[in-house]
Design an enzyme around this catalytic site. Structure first.
Site, PDB file in Angstrom:
ATOM      1  N   GLY A  15       0.781  -1.237   0.000  1.00 56.78           N
ATOM      2  CA  GLY A  15       0.000   0.000   0.000  1.00 56.78           C
ATOM      3  C   GLY A  15       0.808   1.279   0.000  1.00 56.78           C
ATOM      4  NE  ARG A  68     -10.732 -14.615 -12.485  1.00 58.45           N
ATOM      5  CZ  ARG A  68      -9.576 -14.149 -11.982  1.00 58.45           C
ATOM      6  NH1 ARG A  68      -9.525 -12.943 -11.449  1.00 58.45           N
ATOM      7  NH2 ARG A  68      -8.480 -14.878 -12.024  1.00 58.45           N
ATOM      8  NE  ARG A  94      -8.521 -12.564  -7.501  1.00 54.84           N
ATOM      9  CZ  ARG A  94      -8.207 -13.826  -7.798  1.00 54.84           C
ATOM     10  NH1 ARG A  94      -6.991 -14.312  -7.535  1.00 54.84           N
ATOM     11  NH2 ARG A  94      -9.089 -14.596  -8.381  1.00 54.84           N
ATOM     12  CG  ASN A 110      -4.037  -0.379 -12.526  1.00 53.27           C
ATOM     13  OD1 ASN A 110      -3.774  -0.606 -11.344  1.00 53.27           O
ATOM     14  ND2 ASN A 110      -3.451  -1.031 -13.524  1.00 53.27           N
ATOM     15  CG  HIS A 112       0.735  -1.975 -15.622  1.00 56.08           C
ATOM     16  ND1 HIS A 112       0.419  -3.211 -15.105  1.00 56.08           N
ATOM     17  CD2 HIS A 112       1.647  -2.198 -16.582  1.00 56.08           C
ATOM     18  CE1 HIS A 112       1.116  -4.136 -15.740  1.00 56.08           C
ATOM     19  NE2 HIS A 112       1.878  -3.551 -16.644  1.00 56.08           N
TER      20      HIS A 112
HETATM   21  N1  NHR Z   1      -9.094  -5.528 -14.311  1.00 55.10           N
HETATM   22  C1  NHR Z   1      -9.438  -5.140 -15.534  1.00 55.10           C
HETATM   23  N2  NHR Z   1     -10.575  -5.630 -16.044  1.00 55.10           N
HETATM   24  N3  NHR Z   1      -8.698  -4.284 -16.282  1.00 55.10           N
HETATM   25  C2  NHR Z   1      -7.539  -3.817 -15.789  1.00 55.10           C
HETATM   26  O1  NHR Z   1      -6.829  -2.982 -16.539  1.00 55.10           O
HETATM   27  C3  NHR Z   1      -7.092  -4.204 -14.499  1.00 55.10           C
HETATM   28  C4  NHR Z   1      -7.920  -5.080 -13.772  1.00 55.10           C
HETATM   29  C5  NHR Z   1      -7.546  -5.537 -12.504  1.00 55.10           C
HETATM   30  C6  NHR Z   1      -6.333  -5.155 -11.965  1.00 55.10           C
HETATM   31  C7  NHR Z   1      -4.108  -4.069 -12.159  1.00 55.10           C
HETATM   32  C8  NHR Z   1      -3.108  -4.917 -12.988  1.00 55.10           C
HETATM   33  C9  NHR Z   1      -1.730  -4.300 -13.036  1.00 55.10           C
HETATM   34  O2  NHR Z   1      -1.595  -3.089 -13.068  1.00 55.10           O
HETATM   35  C10 NHR Z   1      -5.479  -4.320 -12.696  1.00 55.10           C
HETATM   36  C11 NHR Z   1      -5.860  -3.827 -13.942  1.00 55.10           C
HETATM   37  C12 NHR Z   1      -3.659  -8.349 -11.482  1.00 55.10           C
HETATM   38  C13 NHR Z   1      -3.296  -9.190 -12.520  1.00 55.10           C
HETATM   39  C14 NHR Z   1      -3.413 -10.697 -12.397  1.00 55.10           C
HETATM   40  O3  NHR Z   1      -3.010 -11.444 -13.275  1.00 55.10           O
HETATM   41  C15 NHR Z   1      -2.865  -8.608 -13.704  1.00 55.10           C
HETATM   42  C16 NHR Z   1      -2.800  -7.236 -13.818  1.00 55.10           C
HETATM   43  C17 NHR Z   1      -3.179  -6.398 -12.783  1.00 55.10           C
HETATM   44  C18 NHR Z   1      -3.587  -6.961 -11.601  1.00 55.10           C
HETATM   45  N4  NHR Z   1      -3.997 -11.225 -11.267  1.00 55.10           N
HETATM   46  C19 NHR Z   1      -4.224 -12.646 -10.994  1.00 55.10           C
HETATM   47  C20 NHR Z   1      -5.688 -13.007 -11.206  1.00 55.10           C
HETATM   48  O4  NHR Z   1      -5.915 -14.201 -11.530  1.00 55.10           O
HETATM   49  C21 NHR Z   1      -3.915 -12.971  -9.558  1.00 55.10           C
HETATM   50  C22 NHR Z   1      -2.500 -12.681  -9.181  1.00 55.10           C
HETATM   51  C23 NHR Z   1      -2.284 -12.693  -7.662  1.00 55.10           C
HETATM   52  O5  NHR Z   1      -3.249 -12.847  -6.887  1.00 55.10           O
HETATM   53  O6  NHR Z   1      -1.123 -12.494  -7.245  1.00 55.10           O
HETATM   54  O7  NHR Z   1      -6.599 -12.185 -10.995  1.00 55.10           O
HETATM   55  O8  NHR Z   1      -0.720  -5.054 -13.119  1.00 55.10           O
HETATM   56  C1  GAR Z   2       3.381  -0.976  -7.482  1.00 58.03           C
HETATM   57  O1  GAR Z   2       4.629  -0.995  -8.145  1.00 58.03           O
HETATM   58  C2  GAR Z   2       2.251  -1.019  -8.489  1.00 58.03           C
HETATM   59  O2  GAR Z   2       2.510  -0.300  -9.664  1.00 58.03           O
HETATM   60  C3  GAR Z   2       2.210  -2.483  -8.790  1.00 58.03           C
HETATM   61  O3  GAR Z   2       2.507  -3.157  -7.591  1.00 58.03           O
HETATM   62  C4  GAR Z   2       3.191  -2.264  -6.706  1.00 58.03           C
HETATM   63  C5  GAR Z   2       2.308  -2.065  -5.505  1.00 58.03           C
HETATM   64  O4  GAR Z   2       3.016  -1.422  -4.476  1.00 58.03           O
HETATM   65  N1  GAR Z   2       0.915  -2.858  -9.245  1.00 58.03           N
HETATM   66  C6  GAR Z   2       0.678  -3.990  -9.866  1.00 58.03           C
HETATM   67  O5  GAR Z   2       1.562  -4.758 -10.179  1.00 58.03           O
HETATM   68  C7  GAR Z   2      -0.786  -4.245 -10.142  1.00 58.03           C
HETATM   69  N2  GAR Z   2      -0.926  -5.562 -10.636  1.00 58.03           N
HETATM   70  P1  GAR Z   2       2.238  -0.771  -3.255  1.00 58.03           P
HETATM   71  O6  GAR Z   2       1.282  -1.823  -2.708  1.00 58.03           O
HETATM   72  O7  GAR Z   2       3.297  -0.448  -2.273  1.00 58.03           O
HETATM   73  O8  GAR Z   2       1.514   0.431  -3.761  1.00 58.03           O
END
Ligand code: NHR
Ligand code: GAR
Length: 205
Positions: A15, A68, A94, A110, A112
């Site tokens: 966080g 989900r 998620r 978000n 990323h």
């Molecule tokens: N959801 C949608 N529909 N669109 C986006 O652009 C999203 C989203 C949910 C989260 C953050 C994203 C990132 O910035 C985000 C963007 C999780 C995963 C993933 O594969 C991928 C990308 C992001 C967040 N999650 C797995 C899943 O099955 C679980 C992984 C885990 O629990 O560690 O959901 O990177």
């Molecule tokens: C950050 O680097 C963020 O961009 C990335 O995880 C870190 C979270 O750090 N986000 C993702 O990878 C989303 N899938 P934080 O919990 O300290 O903010």
């Protein structure tokens, strides 16, 4: 004076981005309140910081739901109890269903950790190192159904340096995230962001 905007922040772990947003909102006296911090993991470290700052917290654990869709429905109900104008994903891990995403269309951001469209998904720092990129970075975007493909609000780049590990590179990116994400959220709060034809226009006055 414009009405206070309610921001709900979703986290899964440390966080530190949430913390940067909370501190900026306070220090810069945004016309906004952090209405709640919600985690899908009960042990997320960020919940302690939020609680210590008097911010309401909630946990909606994805493990408690059979699908989900069921998880997202429960999460949406908790979020909407705080009347959000903006939902902020800050290290939220998620993938969200299309129905959930459309409910928050143009009001969910978000951050990323890559220069999108490069390296959507997970393990972005490993991917950047493996690809031999000279620069890497982070992107703030509106969330759409297609993962990491929504309209871009801002990007920041950092150099990839000799000897970098994924951890060292991630820390270099994260330090820039703490600057970029509060600034982008502030633009939203000030009503400066418009999404038109899948592109973001920023009103810079
Ligand atoms: N959801 C949608 N529909 N669109 C986006 O652009 C999203 C989203 C949910 C989260 C953050 C994203 C990132 O910035 C985000 C963007 C999780 C995963 C993933 O594969 C991928 C990308 C992001 C967040 N999650 C797995 C899943 O099955 C679980 C992984 C885990 O629990 O560690 O959901 O990177
Ligand atoms: C950050 O680097 C963020 O961009 C990335 O995880 C870190 C979270 O750090 N986000 C993702 O990878 C989303 N899938 P934080 O919990 O300290 O903010």
């Amino acid at each position: 004076m414009a009405a206070m905007k309610n921001i709900v922040i979703l986290i899964s772990g440390r966080g530190s981005n949430m913390e940067a947003v909370v501190r900026a909102a306070q220090a810069e006296q945004w016309p906004a309140r952090i209405a709640a911090v919600i985690s899908n993991k009960a042990d997320a470290k960020g919940l302690e910081f939020a609680a210590a700052h008097g911010i309401p917290t909630a946990v909606v654990s994805n493990k408690d739901y059979p699908s989900r869709e069921a998880f997202d429905a429960a999460l949406q109900e908790v979020i909407d109890g705080f009347n959000p104008d903006l939902v902020v994903l800050a290290g939220f891990m998620r993938i969200l269903t299309p129905g959930f995403v459309s409910h928050y269309e143009n009001r969910m951001l978000n951050i990323h950790p890559s220069l999108l469209p490069l390296f959507p998904g997970l393990h972005t720092h490993e991917q950047a190192l493996a690809s031999g990129q000279a620069t890497h970075g982070a992107t703030v975007h509106f969330v759409t159904a297609e993962l990491d493909h929504g309209p871009l609000v801002d990007q920041v780049s950092v150099p990839v340096l000799p000897g970098d590990t994924a951890e060292v590179l991630a820390a270099r990116v994260l330090e820039q995230e703490w600057v970029m994400y509060p600034r982008a959220i502030r633009w939203f709060v000030e009503g400066r962001l418009r999404v038109e034809d899948g592109k973001v226009n920023i009103d810079r006055n």
